[in-house]
Enzyme design. Structure first.
Site, PDB file in Angstrom:
ATOM      1  N   ASP A 118      -9.231  -1.307  53.675  1.00 19.87           N
ATOM      2  CA  ASP A 118      -8.838  -0.037  53.099  1.00 19.87           C
ATOM      3  C   ASP A 118      -7.847   0.587  54.081  1.00 19.87           C
ATOM      4  O   ASP A 118      -7.650   0.089  55.185  1.00 19.87           O
ATOM      5  CB  ASP A 118     -10.073   0.859  52.846  1.00 19.87           C
ATOM      6  CG  ASP A 118      -9.781   1.925  51.807  1.00 19.87           C
ATOM      7  OD1 ASP A 118     -10.723   2.438  51.200  1.00 19.87           O
ATOM      8  OD2 ASP A 118      -8.580   2.222  51.593  1.00 19.87           O
TER       9      ASP A 118
HETATM   10  C1  GLC Z   1      -7.557   4.953  49.902  1.00 23.60           C
HETATM   11  C2  GLC Z   1      -8.797   4.585  49.136  1.00 23.60           C
HETATM   12  C3  GLC Z   1      -8.679   3.279  48.390  1.00 23.60           C
HETATM   13  C4  GLC Z   1      -7.252   3.071  47.913  1.00 23.60           C
HETATM   14  C5  GLC Z   1      -6.374   2.918  49.136  1.00 23.60           C
HETATM   15  C6  GLC Z   1      -4.890   2.728  48.765  1.00 23.60           C
HETATM   16  O1  GLC Z   1      -7.879   5.526  51.121  1.00 23.60           O
HETATM   17  O2  GLC Z   1     -10.040   4.574  49.839  1.00 23.60           O
HETATM   18  O3  GLC Z   1      -9.619   3.329  47.297  1.00 23.60           O
HETATM   19  O4  GLC Z   1      -7.171   1.912  47.104  1.00 23.60           O
HETATM   20  O5  GLC Z   1      -6.492   4.033  50.020  1.00 23.60           O
HETATM   21  O6  GLC Z   1      -4.403   3.876  48.142  1.00 23.60           O
END
Ligand code: GLC
Length: 749
Positions: free
Chosen positions: A295
């Site tokens: 993430d």
């Molecule tokens: C965010 C979220 C995740 C998302 C990623 C890209 O922090 O936790 O669900 O897909 O970043 O945007």
């Protein structure tokens, strides 16, 4: 050094693009392809160490949308040309993705196509209901359709990969991200996870309308203590395996190409550094052959977790745990080369990560056509097509849950003379699309006021906001009361703003925010019939509203077609069929409250003092999991179990008769729950194991048989082995988790 990727390879891969697919439970999983693996061998053999690391690095493109919108910066263009990145997220549009892909496949040395990722969570330019609302449809086909349309729209804009489905089980509605998942139940969550993967990926990942799915947030992110986002998760391995992991396994079995590691720790080990999660379970036990992306900066966050002391150590822990691609932390970019030369990361480990990423690029058909037939013409034809908008309305209607309907106030007559549409969410274009709505245009959102006006053009429709969603200002309430006094019926649109749920949006209170409760009370005091139309991203605590108002519709955040979908239900062209995917508490203090809880040695009994209960509130939820009314009524009778004794390798079949005892047609969601009465570990008081949507006309009766393999009764024992234990089981068949006909059967070995 000669370019790795040649035209002959492209020909081979075009022939290869129709990969042999093996049908798996709930989806299609590409079979292993020796041709692709040989192609990857030759690509990897020709890459420099820096180019290999480049494939493991993902950057945000800063919401670049091409010539008309924000331009991607020159630093990223250079990184692409130098082969120092393999993927970008948040780059949107057929033209800008084409422009950047051209740099990658024509100007870089290795000519490896880029992977464009985006959060396509519940729509792209046509916004569908938030995932929690879609789960309330209990309709896998509807949810698959939503993902299919979203994929086709996103793919036409150059997107290859969505960071969805989010499959986190959530038992605490204070957690804002409950909005993005399928609620509290493992079985329903697994059904929805597979449906979304099927929708996003279609039958063949190399189809230009398919986008690669990403099961997230792996794992148990929804188990955050106190419902506070990013917070500590401390659960037993049995709970991890039996409650939180099955939806991920369902996504994998449906063919999900990627997983995303979560921010949280589990029992002291952050997921992004957990070899147990990312390798032992995901690859060794489950055989996953796609890749894992972190993430956003979750690798870098191993440092504040106190699990790594430096970015280099964080990179070493993550890559050796099995985390393939680094989203935005720069830890891989800055440290992997030295870690490999120091021998702290084996070259083979790096090559395995590169291989998994290249494998998914091959399966997407990117080597055959890096542009995936993406053109501005296709994009213009696909986005917000009439069919897509109709699909959004159909799914939205199914997501609506009727929570209360005293004296059959609903459906309303279309001859109603004057309707007052009141509340901060009544004529609001932004909030109805909900969290993670993506690059959508909210100007064409159909508000509740729009929908009502369109549904009853001959009626007089009045509007007053009353108050804001949040804040302390009550100045508008008297005007709203004045409008209400003129009406025959009042539609009161209240709830949350879209940014009160979603990421980093946990709430300590589940009551209506701001002064909305005062607005509800004042409008109710007029004595006019009031329909509370809720728009919210989580279960709310509605004791007062439920005690005073005759009708309550839970409409969540339904997306672009909000107003039409709600009006379809309000005026009866569609009878509400939604069922709650999560329990609604009476008060915030009850949470976490979920139906599949343990019995304890002193199960809650409000008539007995020394039992597991609160002094100041009944022990049951206000509305239980699976609850929902419609415009008719149903009677359950004659529960019969095919065989009172069932072998652990056989199936259990349970039949009931269902009758529509009302005056309108409608759909019932017949739900089957099971309780393992005695186990080597204590078992939940109920677990959903099957359900069926059944439509009946007035007076019609039918028999409904639900069968489940006895293996579905298995659980993880103290030794971490899954097993079905012989003994007595109670079965419940009914309209929700709080009631139903009861039977018993025995499982024997
Ligand atoms: C965010 C979220 C995740 C998302 C990623 C890209 O922090 O936790 O669900 O897909 O970043 O945007």
């Amino acid at each position: 050094m000669k370019p790795i990727f040649s035209a002959s390879l492209a020909l081979l891969l075009i022939l290869n693009s129709n990969l042999s697919l093996t049908q798996t439970a709930g989806g299609v999983k590409p079979a292993h392809s020796p041709d692709i693996e040989h192609s990857i061998d030759s690509i990897i053999a020709g890459l420099t160490l820096q180019e290999k690391i480049g494939q493991l690095v993902q950057y945000s493109g800063g919401w670049s949308t091409g010539p008309t919108g924000r331009r991607i910066n020159d630093e990223k263009r250079t990184l692409i040309k130098e082969g120092k990145t393999g993927s970008l997220l948040n780059v949107i549009g057929s033209s800008v993705t084409h422009e950047l892909q051209k740099i990658a496949v024509e100007e870089s040395r290795a000519k490896i196509p880029l992977l464009f990722g985006l959060d396509v969570i519940h729509g792209f330019k046509t916004t569908f209901p938030i995932p929690l609302a879609e789960a309330a449809t209990w309709d896998a086909e509807a949810v698959e359709l939503s993902a299919r349309v979203s994929a086709a729209e996103a793919a036409s804009s150059g997107i290859h990969w969505t960071f969805a489905p989010m499959v986190d089980i959530a038992r605490d509605p204070r957690w804002g991200r409950i909005a993005e998942g399928s609620g509290e139940d493992t079985y329903l969550g697994s059904v929805m996870a597979a449906a979304r993967v099927r929708g996003f990926q279609g039958r063949n990942l190399s189809d230009p309308t398919a986008i690669m799915a990403c099961a997230k947030h792996y794992a148990a992110y929804g188990g955050a203590e106190g419902g506070r986002d990013y917070n500590t998760v401390d659960i037993s391995e049995q709970t991890l395996r039996d409650v939180y992991l099955p939806p991920f396994k369902a996504a994998l079995d449906a063919g999900a190409g990627t997983f995303m590691a979560s921010f949280n720790e589990i029992n002291g080990v952050p997921s992004s550094g957990s070899h147990f999660l990312l390798t032992t379970i995901l690859r060794d036990e489950w055989g996953f052959d796609g890749f894992v992306v972190s993430d956003w900066n979750s690798i870098g966050e191993l440092i504040p977790h106190g699990y790594a002391g430096t970015p280099a150590r964080a990179a070493e822990l993550a890559i050796n745990a099995g985390l393939d691609m680094d989203m935005e932390s720069r830890c891989y970019r800055d440290n992997l080369e030295s870690l490999v030369t120091q021998g702290k990361v084996r070259a083979a480990t790096l090559d395995s990560a590169v291989r998994r990423i290249l494998r998914m690029k091959f399966r997407l058909g990117l080597f055959a056509d890096p542009y995936r037939a993406c053109t501005p013409e296709r994009e213009a034809k696909t986005l917000r097509s009439a069919a897509n908008i109709e699909a959004a309305r159909n799914v939205a209607r199914k997501a609506i849950v009727l929570l209360k309907n005293e004296h059959s106030l609903l459906p309303l007559s279309k001859n109603v003379k004057t309707i007052a549409v009141i509340g901060p969410l009544a004529n609001n274009h932004r909030d109805p699309v909900g969290t993670w709505a993506g690059p959508t245009d909210t100007n064409n959102v159909v508000t509740l006021l729009d929908g009502v006006r369109a549904a009853v053009p001959a009626s007089r429709v009045l509007f007053a906001p009353g108050c804001a969603i949040d804040g302390t200002d009550t100045a508008g309430i008297s005007a709203a009361v004045g409008v209400a006094r003129q009406a025959d019926v009042i539609l009161l649109a209240a709830g949350e703003s879209e940014d009160m749920s979603g990421e980093a949006r946990s709430r300590s209170s589940l009551e209506l925010p701001g002064r909305q409760a005062d607005l509800v009370q004042a409008v109710h005091a007029t004595g006019k019939p009031v329909v509370l139309v809720l728009m919210n991203g989580r279960p709310l605590a509605l004791s007062r509203e439920a005690a005073n108002l005759p009708a309550i519709l839970e409409t969540w955040f339904l997306g672009h077609e909000t107003g039409h979908a709600i009006a379809d239900v309000l005026f009866g062209s569609y009878a509400p069929s939604g069922r709650l995917p999560a329990s609604f508490p009476r008060v915030t203090g009850q949470v976490p409250i979920y139906y599949n809880h343990k019995n304890t040695g002193r199960p809650a009994d409000d008539s007995v003092h020394f039992t597991s209960r609160y002094l100041d509130v009944p022990s049951t939820p206000l509305y239980p999991f699976g609850f929902g009314l419609t415009y008719t009524s149903f009677a359950y009778a004659d529960l019969a179990i095919a065989s009172p004794r069932v072998k652990a390798t056989d199936s259990v079949s349970v039949r009931i008769t269902l009758k529509n005892t009302g005056s309108r047609g409608g759909e019932e969601v017949v739900q089957l729950y099971v309780r393992d009465e005695v186990g080597s570990l204590t078992r939940p008081v109920r677990e959903l194991k099957a359900y069926r949507r059944v439509r009946l006309e007035p007076g019609q009766t039918t028999s409904v048989t639900l069968s489940i393999p006895a293996t579905d009764l298995a659980f993880t024992g103290v030794d971490m082995r899954r097993r079905v234990e012989p003994g007595m089981f109670t079965v419940y068949v009914g309209p929700n988790a709080g009631e139903g006909l009861v039977g018993r059967f025995e499982v024997f070995e």
